[in-house]
Design a protein around this motif. Structure first.
Motif, PDB file in Angstrom:
ATOM      1  N   ALA A 106      78.239  -1.358 -64.284  1.00 56.82           N
ATOM      2  CA  ALA A 106      78.972  -0.087 -64.213  1.00 56.82           C
ATOM      3  C   ALA A 106      79.293   0.228 -62.753  1.00 56.82           C
ATOM      4  O   ALA A 106      78.755  -0.413 -61.839  1.00 56.82           O
ATOM      5  N   PRO A 107      80.165   1.206 -62.511  1.00 59.31           N
ATOM      6  CA  PRO A 107      80.441   1.599 -61.127  1.00 59.31           C
ATOM      7  C   PRO A 107      79.173   2.033 -60.393  1.00 59.31           C
ATOM      8  O   PRO A 107      78.279   2.647 -60.978  1.00 59.31           O
ATOM      9  N   TYR A 108      79.113   1.738 -59.122  1.00 63.24           N
ATOM     10  CA  TYR A 108      77.946   2.082 -58.313  1.00 63.24           C
ATOM     11  C   TYR A 108      77.962   3.560 -57.940  1.00 63.24           C
ATOM     12  O   TYR A 108      79.004   4.121 -57.583  1.00 63.24           O
ATOM     13  N   VAL A 109      76.788   4.186 -58.012  1.00 63.24           N
ATOM     14  CA  VAL A 109      76.600   5.542 -57.505  1.00 63.24           C
ATOM     15  C   VAL A 109      75.815   5.451 -56.203  1.00 63.24           C
ATOM     16  O   VAL A 109      75.237   4.409 -55.873  1.00 63.24           O
ATOM     17  N   GLU A 110      75.781   6.563 -55.483  1.00 63.23           N
ATOM     18  CA  GLU A 110      75.258   6.542 -54.113  1.00 63.23           C
ATOM     19  C   GLU A 110      73.800   6.124 -54.009  1.00 63.23           C
ATOM     20  O   GLU A 110      73.397   5.498 -53.011  1.00 63.23           O
ATOM     21  N   ASN A 111      72.976   6.446 -54.995  1.00 68.15           N
ATOM     22  CA  ASN A 111      71.546   6.138 -54.890  1.00 68.15           C
ATOM     23  C   ASN A 111      71.158   4.854 -55.614  1.00 68.15           C
ATOM     24  O   ASN A 111      69.970   4.578 -55.796  1.00 68.15           O
ATOM     25  N   ASP A 112      72.145   4.045 -55.995  1.00 70.71           N
ATOM     26  CA  ASP A 112      71.815   2.735 -56.559  1.00 70.71           C
ATOM     27  C   ASP A 112      71.164   1.859 -55.485  1.00 70.71           C
ATOM     28  O   ASP A 112      71.486   1.981 -54.292  1.00 70.71           O
ATOM     29  N   PRO A 113      70.267   0.951 -55.880  1.00 69.09           N
ATOM     30  CA  PRO A 113      69.650   0.057 -54.906  1.00 69.09           C
ATOM     31  C   PRO A 113      70.701  -0.807 -54.214  1.00 69.09           C
ATOM     32  O   PRO A 113      71.625  -1.304 -54.855  1.00 69.09           O
ATOM     33  N   THR A 114      70.568  -0.924 -52.902  1.00 65.75           N
ATOM     34  CA  THR A 114      71.468  -1.804 -52.154  1.00 65.75           C
ATOM     35  C   THR A 114      70.918  -3.225 -52.194  1.00 65.75           C
ATOM     36  O   THR A 114      69.766  -3.446 -52.534  1.00 65.75           O
ATOM     37  N   GLY A 115      71.752  -4.169 -51.816  1.00 63.72           N
ATOM     38  CA  GLY A 115      71.326  -5.565 -51.814  1.00 63.72           C
ATOM     39  C   GLY A 115      72.444  -6.471 -51.359  1.00 63.72           C
ATOM     40  O   GLY A 115      72.958  -7.281 -52.142  1.00 63.72           O
ATOM     41  N   PRO A 116      72.870  -6.344 -50.121  1.00 59.70           N
ATOM     42  CA  PRO A 116      73.990  -7.156 -49.633  1.00 59.70           C
ATOM     43  C   PRO A 116      73.690  -8.650 -49.733  1.00 59.70           C
ATOM     44  O   PRO A 116      72.558  -9.079 -49.543  1.00 59.70           O
ATOM     45  N   THR A 117      74.722  -9.422 -50.030  1.00 61.11           N
ATOM     46  CA  THR A 117      74.546 -10.866 -50.212  1.00 61.11           C
ATOM     47  C   THR A 117      75.014 -11.678 -49.007  1.00 61.11           C
ATOM     48  O   THR A 117      74.917 -12.898 -49.021  1.00 61.11           O
ATOM     49  N   GLY A 118      75.523 -11.020 -47.977  1.00 59.41           N
ATOM     50  CA  GLY A 118      76.008 -11.737 -46.803  1.00 59.41           C
ATOM     51  C   GLY A 118      75.767 -10.967 -45.529  1.00 59.41           C
ATOM     52  O   GLY A 118      75.291  -9.825 -45.528  1.00 59.41           O
ATOM     53  N   ALA A 119      76.126 -11.596 -44.414  1.00 58.11           N
ATOM     54  CA  ALA A 119      75.880 -11.014 -43.096  1.00 58.11           C
ATOM     55  C   ALA A 119      76.684  -9.742 -42.869  1.00 58.11           C
ATOM     56  O   ALA A 119      76.189  -8.785 -42.260  1.00 58.11           O
ATOM     57  N   TYR A 120      77.914  -9.722 -43.345  1.00 57.11           N
ATOM     58  CA  TYR A 120      78.733  -8.524 -43.174  1.00 57.11           C
ATOM     59  C   TYR A 120      78.099  -7.334 -43.885  1.00 57.11           C
ATOM     60  O   TYR A 120      77.918  -6.256 -43.301  1.00 57.11           O
ATOM     61  N   GLY A 121      77.756  -7.498 -45.149  1.00 57.38           N
ATOM     62  CA  GLY A 121      77.143  -6.412 -45.903  1.00 57.38           C
ATOM     63  C   GLY A 121      75.823  -5.962 -45.303  1.00 57.38           C
ATOM     64  O   GLY A 121      75.527  -4.764 -45.253  1.00 57.38           O
ATOM     65  N   ALA A 122      75.032  -6.921 -44.826  1.00 54.30           N
ATOM     66  CA  ALA A 122      73.746  -6.586 -44.210  1.00 54.30           C
ATOM     67  C   ALA A 122      73.949  -5.758 -42.944  1.00 54.30           C
ATOM     68  O   ALA A 122      73.203  -4.804 -42.679  1.00 54.30           O
ATOM     69  N   SER A 123      74.963  -6.109 -42.168  1.00 58.88           N
ATOM     70  CA  SER A 123      75.220  -5.363 -40.930  1.00 58.88           C
ATOM     71  C   SER A 123      75.718  -3.954 -41.233  1.00 58.88           C
ATOM     72  O   SER A 123      75.349  -2.994 -40.556  1.00 58.88           O
ATOM     73  N   LYS A 124      76.537  -3.802 -42.264  1.00 54.61           N
ATOM     74  CA  LYS A 124      77.019  -2.473 -42.629  1.00 54.61           C
ATOM     75  C   LYS A 124      75.889  -1.605 -43.192  1.00 54.61           C
ATOM     76  O   LYS A 124      75.843  -0.395 -42.933  1.00 54.61           O
ATOM     77  N   LEU A 125      74.985  -2.219 -43.941  1.00 55.58           N
ATOM     78  CA  LEU A 125      73.835  -1.466 -44.445  1.00 55.58           C
ATOM     79  C   LEU A 125      72.959  -0.988 -43.300  1.00 55.58           C
ATOM     80  O   LEU A 125      72.482   0.158 -43.297  1.00 55.58           O
ATOM     81  N   ARG A 126      72.766  -1.834 -42.314  1.00 57.40           N
ATOM     82  CA  ARG A 126      71.978  -1.444 -41.138  1.00 57.40           C
ATOM     83  C   ARG A 126      72.626  -0.262 -40.427  1.00 57.40           C
ATOM     84  O   ARG A 126      71.941   0.684 -39.999  1.00 57.40           O
ATOM     85  N   GLY A 127      73.936  -0.262 -40.339  1.00 52.58           N
ATOM     86  CA  GLY A 127      74.636   0.856 -39.715  1.00 52.58           C
ATOM     87  C   GLY A 127      74.425   2.149 -40.475  1.00 52.58           C
ATOM     88  O   GLY A 127      74.216   3.207 -39.873  1.00 52.58           O
ATOM     89  N   GLU A 128      74.484   2.079 -41.799  1.00 49.35           N
ATOM     90  CA  GLU A 128      74.214   3.262 -42.609  1.00 49.35           C
ATOM     91  C   GLU A 128      72.825   3.817 -42.325  1.00 49.35           C
ATOM     92  O   GLU A 128      72.642   5.024 -42.122  1.00 49.35           O
ATOM     93  N   GLN A 129      71.855   2.922 -42.322  1.00 48.43           N
ATOM     94  CA  GLN A 129      70.466   3.335 -42.135  1.00 48.43           C
ATOM     95  C   GLN A 129      70.261   3.991 -40.771  1.00 48.43           C
ATOM     96  O   GLN A 129      69.599   5.036 -40.664  1.00 48.43           O
TER      97      GLN A 129
END
Length: 287
Positions: A106-129
């Protein structure tokens, strides 16, 4: 000065500059790889709101340059958040669906668990945090499948390819919500007018589609306007391998944005029409 936009060359930054009374800074005057310089510039300019629209966006290249992606998408965001907090400014940080694994049905909501599968997603998650940890007035605006009348994006790529090809192969098993940069800019400015609810928000075009169906709609609307068009051949992601894995599901639920800020993104097909009108007015120059 009220709103400072970081990221002069990007689609969203350009859209913000077109839409609002903002000051835009970026390279070469503002280098995200120099955190001290970032902090000094923000403190010197003393904006009421900082909108960070800058990012390392080369998704495949990030697999070979994870440190560079992390420096720009992660650590630089921390510096922006700390310096904006120092002067009491709110921070709007533009993020991405790539922070998710893309395997939800289903579409993702804001409090769904994150889990990036690549370096780009991991870097963007770090920025959010880092943004949320350093600035109590930080707002993370996650978006997906951004397109515009200028810059490098899927709409312009499809039109460019259609000028020399009759058939274009496009993956049909990745789902998402196309987002017009101009609409994303409108949402960001609406929030910036009164950034009273901090936290994470999803902000993407209304409705959903696949990349192949998106391409077909691009060509249908382009053809109706006298522009380039082609036949779309549907393929599976496995037939079009990429260095970085793309999320199978990039759909974002934007109900929280509507609830907290009263902002609803327009349907993506309508937004696409507005984008194509701009491109047509420019003579279909997409090279």
């Amino acid at each position: 000065m009220t709103i400072l936009v970081i990221g002069r060359g990007g689609q969203v930054a350009r859209a913000l500059a077109r839409r609002g009374d903002v000051e835009v800074i970026g390279r070469p005057d503002f280098d995200l790889l120099q955190p001290d310089a970032i902090a000094a510039e923000i403190v010197r300019r003393r904006p009421r709101v900082v909108i960070n629209a800058a990012a390392y966006t080369a998704v495949d290249k990030a697999e070979d340059e994870p440190d560079a992606a992390m420096a720009i998408n992660g650590e630089a965001v921390g510096a922006i958040a700390r310096s904006s907090a120092e002067i009491g400014a709110a921070l709007l940080h533009v993020s991405t669906d790539y922070v998710f694994a893309g395997d939800k049905s289903a579409p993702y909501v804001e409090n769904d668990p994150t889990g990036p599968t690549g370096a780009y997603g991991a870097s963007k998650l770090r920025g959010e945090q880092l943004a949320l940890a350093a600035n109590p007035r930080a707002i993370v605006l996650r978006t997906a499948w951004v397109f515009d009348a200028c810059g490098a994006n899927f709409v312009r790529t499809m039109l460019r390819l259609a000028k020399s090809r009759d058939v274009i192969t496009v993956v049909a098993d990745q789902h998402g919500c196309p987002t017009f940069a101009d609409d994303l800019a409108a949402a960001a400015l609406a929030i910036a007018a009164d950034p009273h609810h901090a936290g994470i928000y999803h902000c993407a075009g209304s409705g959903e589609t696949t990349w192949a169906a998106f391409a077909e709609e691009i060509f249908a609307q382009s053809r109706a306007r006298g522009g380039p068009h082609a036949h779309v051949k549907h393929i599976a992601s496995a037939e079009f391998p990429t260095r970085a894995k793309r999320p199978a599901n990039s759909r974002l639920d934007c109900a929280k944005l509507a609830r907290e800020y009263g902002f609803v993104m327009r349907p993506w097909r309508e937004a696409l029409g507005a984008c194509l009108d701009e491109i047509a007015a420019g003579g279909w120059r997409v090279e």
